[in-house]
Design an enzyme around this catalytic site. Structure first.
Site, PDB file in Angstrom:
ATOM      1  N   ASP A 422       1.053  -0.715   0.127  1.00 60.49           N
ATOM      2  CA  ASP A 422      -0.416   0.101   0.321  1.00 60.49           C
ATOM      3  C   ASP A 422       1.099   1.558  -0.122  1.00 60.49           C
ATOM      4  OD1 ASP A 422      -2.582   1.390   0.201  1.00 60.49           O
ATOM      5  OD2 ASP A 422      -2.229   1.241   2.230  1.00 60.49           O
ATOM      6  N   GLU A 425       2.027   5.210  -4.294  1.00 57.14           N
ATOM      7  CA  GLU A 425       3.083   5.747  -5.519  1.00 57.14           C
ATOM      8  C   GLU A 425       3.959   6.887  -5.506  1.00 57.14           C
ATOM      9  OE1 GLU A 425       0.118   5.476  -2.737  1.00 57.14           O
ATOM     10  OE2 GLU A 425      -1.152   3.933  -4.654  1.00 57.14           O
ATOM     11  N   ASP A 493      -8.899   3.203  -2.352  1.00 56.69           N
ATOM     12  CA  ASP A 493     -10.353   3.945  -1.312  1.00 56.69           C
ATOM     13  C   ASP A 493     -11.502   4.172  -2.088  1.00 56.69           C
ATOM     14  OD1 ASP A 493      -7.889   3.170   0.343  1.00 56.69           O
ATOM     15  OD2 ASP A 493      -7.663   5.123   0.642  1.00 56.69           O
TER      16      ASP A 493
HETATM   17  O1  MIG Z   1      -3.594   6.132   4.349  1.00 58.29           O
HETATM   18  O2  MIG Z   1      -3.180   0.723   5.822  1.00 58.29           O
HETATM   19  O3  MIG Z   1      -6.181   1.841   0.569  1.00 58.29           O
HETATM   20  O4  MIG Z   1      -6.544  -0.271   1.761  1.00 58.29           O
HETATM   21  O5  MIG Z   1      -6.473   0.033   4.838  1.00 58.29           O
HETATM   22  C1  MIG Z   1      -4.212   4.790   4.672  1.00 58.29           C
HETATM   23  C2  MIG Z   1      -4.853   1.568   6.296  1.00 58.29           C
HETATM   24  C3  MIG Z   1      -3.562   3.904   4.480  1.00 58.29           C
HETATM   25  C4  MIG Z   1      -4.630   2.840   2.586  1.00 58.29           C
HETATM   26  C5  MIG Z   1      -5.294   1.238   1.315  1.00 58.29           C
HETATM   27  C6  MIG Z   1      -6.459   1.177   2.212  1.00 58.29           C
HETATM   28  C7  MIG Z   1      -6.055   1.230   3.816  1.00 58.29           C
HETATM   29  C8  MIG Z   1      -5.028   2.011   4.785  1.00 58.29           C
HETATM   30  N1  MIG Z   1      -4.318   2.745   3.251  1.00 58.29           N
END
Ligand code: MIG
Length: 815
Positions: A422, A425, A493
């Protein structure tokens, strides 16, 4: 790009003369402001698979066939020396391509068996034509190719009816026409259908002109823009903020052929572990450990099948990557072993940010090993994200990937089963990850779009190296062209709304058309909480999406299948059970995808390209799963009936046994517990019994059910292997071809083992022939008349035949 061109021995005298008159050095005025356009041909030379053009003002355009249906076009600017991108491309070892070069007064023609390329001389312009001479795509005559500062751009003519698909993970309609799209990997919490860019950057699209499809992949990782007929009536264009104008053109004319060629170039999804096709449960976050084991136990007690539980950021000690919170997870090994014994796999989140903290071993090692990205002056970059101030690994460096891989291996040794990437990017608080920061492969202007790709690549390769007999499972949010080689993708999200349920289907279709087949959206929606009905419809849609994970944000209401009361729980179980019954079918589709690049979840027009209705926005939430199965899931609040467009053919409603003629819209019942599913005549749908998780050993003989809609023609290749290892690459798999024939007297189902490298356990095969108008006079297995082992349901018109010696039968004949 650096090799020096030889003399223009292929140049026509006319071209040389023209050059003599028209050639002038690039003017400084043109560089100061506005675009410089590619001008007239000066000279050209033949290369092994194409030609190098020298065009005014001092530019070079390389045009070469990669294979008979794929052409690469690369611009070498007079004022810049650019390195072309390599990472997304696989196997650039070109095979033999016969290219015929024909010199005509106005143009040079390159011809292969599949595609012609016309290179106009004045000015230099590229046109792609099929073998009948139809124009597939053409540089805009007045604009063509140009550059302005660091930017490079290509303008192409647009036809009135031209459609565009792909560009990876995008909102809007399935047809991307009429908007300008940006590719710049971005964390877009709470996005909607208008938000752009999103997490993935996949600079590939399919054009459809006059019914003929082609594809273009812009092999450039800088921030890019695709204007697909927005704000003008003249052209479409694609542009990158830097780097080389380097693109590949793929011939169709079928959309599947275009995607096959594109994935030949950027790679295909390797088979994932089979458990990754199972139902998966997540939330931000399940903790402490006791809650996680309770969750697992609840699934088993309630007999709701599930394979995977995710651990979101709270499992870590202060969000430090590769640590466990000592209070919440005092005994990770013990917990993971307990979950494993219940048949659960566990996938923890792994974000790239490494907490800046002395004494934290990951930070210390990273600094000592020079593994983090830095500012141009050498200072290590620090940005804020979950752990607080953090460093960011330079995954473009092989030693950094190996180091990261070592930590992943430690997690694996503790008992985890996959990795969830996650924030790659990469996301930082404040969003503006500085573009001047540098990696080994260049600054973030060049590599931001590739950051997650390299992270996934490194993780995948290191996991394979650590465990050569285990297929890795990686889930990623961001990515670039080729990400399918390393990871499954989820759409970030999203929101618990009806609009988002439909948006998810469109985004998954777009990803699939862009070479990324293993895709899913957070079931139930991430932001907010779904109504019970929305949850039902979403868990039904999810059962048909390649990646099936229920996930929700922090502080949202519970979203487990039992969180909405008994009725919803029962329907959710039913949807999840359908998923497990469909595993033989889905796994075979995964295998097909790994070989051809075809999506698993496909738009109607994938199989019905000439059918204009198949493109209509009102039917873009219907989809094919393989050629013979069509899903028309309900995506509207309160709907209990559903308009369904059925393309050509005869279609069987699997719930009602009703048969419809296609090429028309029908209205079908869609009660809350039903996913409208249609099997086309000739369809063979292999199902298995419900299991509680993919690898569950069941007592007694297994059953394989074949749902068959008899017709002339129609076949399905069932694929089976051990589901976990790479032994299939050495032939340890079984493929069984089921095919149908029919005449006025009856029909026949033929079973043929095509490849016999994997022993499947003995099982009873139950064949259910649908839409059988009258009780059969005679049923024979391998020519032997059968008296007992069949039954005919008069009301439903279903004939069921049981075959008890599954290993040997070859034909079932029904008259
Ligand atoms: O700033 O890890 O898209 O699936 O639960 C949010 C917490 C960070 C974004 C992900 C989401 C995840 C969440 N993350």
């Amino acid at each position: 790009m650096t090799e020096t061109p030889r003399a223009g021995r292929g140049a026509q005298s006319g071209a040389v003369l023209l050059a003599g008159i028209l050639f002038s050095p690039p003017s400084t005025a043109a560089q100061a402001d506005g675009y410089t356009f590619l001008g007239a041909l000066v000279e050209f030379e033949e290369t092994v698979r194409g030609v190098d053009l020298r065009c005014q003002p001092g530019a070079r355009l390389e045009v070469s066939f990669v294979d008979p249906g794929t052409v690469r076009v690369t611009l070498d600017r007079p004022d810049r020396e650019e390195v072309v991108l390599m990472a997304p491309l696989v196997d650039l070892e070109p095979g033999r391509v016969e290219v015929e070069i024909v010199e005509e007064p106005d143009r040079i023609l390159l011809r292969s068996t599949d595609l012609d390329v016309a290179l106009e001389r004045s000015p230099c312009r590229v046109t792609f034509l099929d073998k009948e001479g139809a124009v597939l795509s053409r540089d805009e005559p007045g604009l063509g190719i140009g550059w302005d500062g660091d930017e490079v751009r290509n303008w192409k003519t647009i036809d009135e009816g031209e459609r565009f698909f792909g560009l990876g993970e995008k909102g809007g309609n399935v047809d991307k026409r009429g908007r300008e799209w940006e590719l710049w990997t971005s964390d877009m919490y709470g996005y909607d259908s208008e938000t752009d860019p999103l997490y993935q950057s996949i600079p590939f699209f399919i054009g459809l002109r006059d019914g003929r499809a082609y594809g273009i992949y812009l092999n450039n990782s800088y921030r890019s823009r695709f204007n697909l007929g927005a704000g003008n009536h003249r052209y479409y264009s694609f542009a990158a903020e830097g780097g080389a104008l380097d693109y590949f053109f793929f011939a169709g004319p079928g959309i599947p052929r275009v995607v096959e060629r594109y994935t030949e170039l950027t790679g295909r999804m390797p088979l994932p572990p089979k458990w990754a096709l199972g139902y998966q449960q997540s939330r931000w976050s399940y903790y402490p450990g006791d809650q996680v084991s309770d969750l697992a136990r609840t699934f088993r007690e309630k007999r709701i099948p599930a394979d995977v539980i995710y651990l979101d950021i709270h499992y870590m000690d202060g969000y430090r990557v590769f640590t466990w919170d000592p209070e919440r997870f005092p005994d990770p090994e013990g917990l993971l072993a307990e979950l494993g014994a219940m048949g659960f796999k566990v996938v923890p989140i792994v974000d790239p940010g490494v907490k800046q903290e002395e004494g934290y071993v990951v930070a210390d090692e990273g600094l000592a090993g020079d593994h983090f990205v830095k500012y141009p002056d050498g200072q290590v970059f620090v940005g804020s994200v979950w752990p607080g101030r953090s460093y960011f690994p330079d995954y473009t460096r092989a030693p950094a990937r190996a180091w990261w891989g070592g930590h992943l291996e430690r997690l694996m040794d503790q008992g985890i089963d996959g990795i969830w990437n996650d924030m790659n990017e990469p996301a930082v608080w404040g969003k503006a990850f500085p573009v001047e920061v540098e990696s080994e492969a260049g600054s973030f202007k060049r590599i931001r779009n590739l950051y997650a790709f390299y992270m996934a690549m490194g993780s995948y390769e290191e996991l394979v190296e650590a465990r050569p007999h285990e297929r890795p499972f990686i889930l990623t949010r961001a990515g670039f062209a080729g990400i399918q080689r390393y990871a499954a993708v989820w759409t970030g999200d999203n929101t618990a709304s009806w609009e988002h349920l439909e948006l998810a289907i469109r985004m998954l279709i777009g990803l699939g058309l862009s070479g990324v087949p293993f895709v899913g959206a957070d079931v139930g929606g991430f932001i907010g909480g779904p109504s019970p009905e929305l949850f039902v419809r979403w868990i039904q849609v999810g059962a048909l999406t390649p990646f099936y994970r229920n996930h929700t944000a922090i502080e949202t209401p519970p979203q487990e299948p039992w969180a909405f009361g008994k009725e919803v729980e029962a329907i959710a179980r039913q949807a999840i059970e359908l998923r497990y019954r469909m595993l033989p079918y889905l796994y075979s589709l995964f295998r097909e995808s790994s070989r051809t690049g075809a999506p698993i979840l496909r738009p109607l027009f994938w199989h019905h390209q000439a059918d204009t209705t198949a493109y209509r926005p009102e039917y873009e939430h219907q989809f094919h799963l393989g050629e013979y199965l069509l899903a028309a899931p309900v995506t509207r609040d309160g709907a209990r009936r559903q308009d369904v467009y059925l393309p050509e053919g005869r279609w069987l409603d699997l719930a009602t046994e009703e048969v419809y003629d296609g090429s028309r819209t029908v209205t079908v019942d869609a009660p809350l517990d039903r996913i409208p599913l249609f099997l086309r005549a000739g369809g063979i749908l292999p199902l298995q019994e419900v299991v509680q998780f993919v690898g569950e050993e069941t007592a007694g003989p297994l059953r394989l059910v074949l749902e068959v809609f008899p017709a002339v023609g129609g076949s399905f290749e069932l694929y089976e292997d051990d589901g976990t290892s790479f032994a299939y690459r050495d032939g340890a798999y079984r493929t069984t071809l089921f095919s149908l024939t029919a005449d006025e007297n009856g029909f026949e189902l033929v079973r043929e083992v095509i490849h016999d490298g994997y022993a499947v356990p003995d099982r009873v095969v139950e064949v259910r022939f649908h839409a059988v108008e009258s009780p059969p006079d005679e049923i024979a297995i391998d020519g032997r008349r059968l008296s007992e082992e069949f039954s005919y349901d008069v009301e439903r018109r279903v004939l069921t035949v049981r075959v008890r010696s599954p290993g040997i039968w070859q034909t079932i004949t029904v008259r």
